[in-house]
Design an enzyme around this catalytic site. Structure first.
Site, PDB file in Angstrom:
ATOM      1  N   ASP A  25       0.825  -1.212   0.000  1.00  0.00           N
ATOM      2  CA  ASP A  25       0.000   0.000   0.000  1.00  0.00           C
ATOM      3  C   ASP A  25       0.858   1.261   0.000  1.00  0.00           C
ATOM      4  OD1 ASP A  25       0.915  -0.461   2.591  1.00  0.00           O
ATOM      5  OD2 ASP A  25      -1.071  -0.842   3.406  1.00  0.00           O
ATOM      6  N   ASP A  51      -7.462  -3.172  14.198  1.00  0.00           N
ATOM      7  CA  ASP A  51      -8.830  -3.572  13.820  1.00  0.00           C
ATOM      8  C   ASP A  51      -8.810  -4.717  12.802  1.00  0.00           C
ATOM      9  OD1 ASP A  51      -7.928  -2.339  11.550  1.00  0.00           O
ATOM     10  OD2 ASP A  51      -9.457  -0.767  11.498  1.00  0.00           O
ATOM     11  N   HIS A  95      -7.134  -4.871  10.003  1.00  0.00           N
ATOM     12  CA  HIS A  95      -7.013  -4.556   8.569  1.00  0.00           C
ATOM     13  C   HIS A  95      -5.745  -5.143   7.974  1.00  0.00           C
ATOM     14  CE1 HIS A  95      -5.148  -0.507   9.866  1.00  0.00           C
ATOM     15  NE2 HIS A  95      -4.218  -1.044   9.107  1.00  0.00           N
ATOM     16  N   GLU A 143      -9.777  -1.897   5.410  1.00  0.00           N
ATOM     17  CA  GLU A 143     -10.403  -1.675   6.708  1.00  0.00           C
ATOM     18  C   GLU A 143     -11.592  -2.619   6.876  1.00  0.00           C
ATOM     19  OE1 GLU A 143      -8.966   0.121   8.841  1.00  0.00           O
ATOM     20  OE2 GLU A 143      -8.340   2.093   8.103  1.00  0.00           O
TER      21      GLU A 143
HETATM   22  C1  GLP Z   1      -0.678   0.342   8.390  1.00  0.00           C
HETATM   23  C2  GLP Z   1      -0.420  -0.461   7.123  1.00  0.00           C
HETATM   24  C3  GLP Z   1      -0.652  -1.946   7.329  1.00  0.00           C
HETATM   25  C4  GLP Z   1       0.065  -2.402   8.576  1.00  0.00           C
HETATM   26  C5  GLP Z   1      -0.514  -1.661   9.744  1.00  0.00           C
HETATM   27  C6  GLP Z   1       0.032  -2.123  11.094  1.00  0.00           C
HETATM   28  O1  GLP Z   1      -2.022   0.667   8.562  1.00  0.00           O
HETATM   29  N1  GLP Z   1      -1.246  -0.044   6.049  1.00  0.00           N
HETATM   30  O2  GLP Z   1      -0.203  -2.648   6.188  1.00  0.00           O
HETATM   31  O3  GLP Z   1      -0.079  -3.785   8.724  1.00  0.00           O
HETATM   32  O4  GLP Z   1      -0.206  -0.287   9.568  1.00  0.00           O
HETATM   33  O5  GLP Z   1       1.206  -1.466  11.409  1.00  0.00           O
HETATM   34  P1  GLP Z   1       2.111  -1.846  12.628  1.00  0.00           P
HETATM   35  O6  GLP Z   1       2.891  -3.030  12.201  1.00  0.00           O
HETATM   36  O7  GLP Z   1       2.975  -0.639  12.834  1.00  0.00           O
HETATM   37  O8  GLP Z   1       1.225  -2.128  13.778  1.00  0.00           O
END
Ligand code: GLP
Length: 262
Positions: A70, A139, A141, A146
């Site tokens: 992303d 959540d 995602h 989402e």
């Molecule tokens: C963002 C990214 C996700 C990632 C998430 C969790 O929202 N778009 O791909 O998995 O963060 O991030 P973290 O690993 O910092 O908890």
């Protein structure tokens, strides 16, 4: 689904890096090994360990093509919170991957919808993704899919929920007004089309998401639960993330993984 429970974050990352390296080294075909990659804090330890292995000559990325999950819409590459910047800073600048093998959605594309279609077509041109590494949000995602995003979704433009904007504001000086409200993201279906999926889940704040992914029903409310339908999905997690699993589930995976081999 496999759930590989490790004592802590460091061991989880080491396990995941060993797994990925073994897959890349076992890939003997002429075509490149196609690796899907996430951003976030979860994969940082994996990237460090893979870079270490690369420097030590244990692995090369010369025949690896990557596709990131992303990118924020409206952030240029040079912005220190763009995922392009993150990936180069944390991984690509430290390994021997050819620049042309790196694919990241362009958050500044004039036509974001066309950019997403181009991305899907490029993934298909390589014959799909061999292994998709991912993380999840609190959540549940997956990428920026989402809750209530279709489990069959493809790469497209996504609105971020207020919760995600608040969680991600920690990278923007805790100023929610600085966090982009939209992103380009691979779809849940894009991830689950990969031959293998490996998801990292670490920390107490992900405990509900881990339980939903493993014990809950398949539901668009928790997009990570789509992994249950995948024939080769692995969740690598740490003890801290296991707090909401039932004792039976927790014991089951510890027991069965003693018998598994990489
Ligand atoms: C963002 C990214 C996700 C990632 C998430 C969790 O929202 N778009 O791909 O998995 O963060 O991030 P973290 O690993 O910092 O908890």
């Amino acid at each position: 689904m496999r759930v590989v429970i490790q004592d802590n974050y460091e061991k989880m990352c080491k396990w995941a890096a060993d797994y990925i390296a073994a897959k890349i080294n076992a890939h003997k075909e002429d075509r490149p090994f196609v690796l899907g990659l996430p951003t976030g804090s979860s994969p940082i330890g994996v990237y460090k360990e893979l870079a270490r292995k690369n420097a030590a000559g244990e692995i090369t990325f010369k025949n690896v093509v990557t596709f990131n999950m992303d990118e924020y819409l409206g952030l240029p590459r040079e912005h220190d919170q763009s995922y392009w910047y993150f990936m180069h800073d944390n991984f690509f600048d430290h390994i021997d991957i050819p620049a042309e093998n790196v694919n990241i959605l362009n958050g500044m594309a004039e036509d974001p919808v066309a950019e997403c279609a181009r991305y899907e077509a490029k993934i298909a041109s390589y014959g799909g993704i061999d292994l998709f590494l991912g993380g999840i949000g609190v959540d549940g995602h997956l990428a920026f899919n989402e809750p209530f995003t279709s489990l069959g979704s493809r790469t497209g433009v996504r609105d971020l929920t207020s919760d995600t904007i608040i969680v991600n504001s920690r990278f923007f000086g805790y100023d929610t007004s600085k966090v982009p409200t939209q992103a380009l993201s691979v779809g849940v279906g894009t991830v689950t089309d990969a031959k293998e999926v490996l998801i990292l889940i670490s920390g107490h704040n992900k405990a509900r998401a881990l339980a939903a992914s493993v014990e809950g029903g398949v539901s668009q409310k928790w997009t990570c639960s789509a992994l249950q339908l995948h024939p080769a999905a692995i969740i690598a997690c740490d003890e801290a993330a296991c707090g909401e699993l039932t004792v039976d589930t927790y014991k089951y995976f510890l027991d069965i993984e003693k018998k598994e081999r990489l």
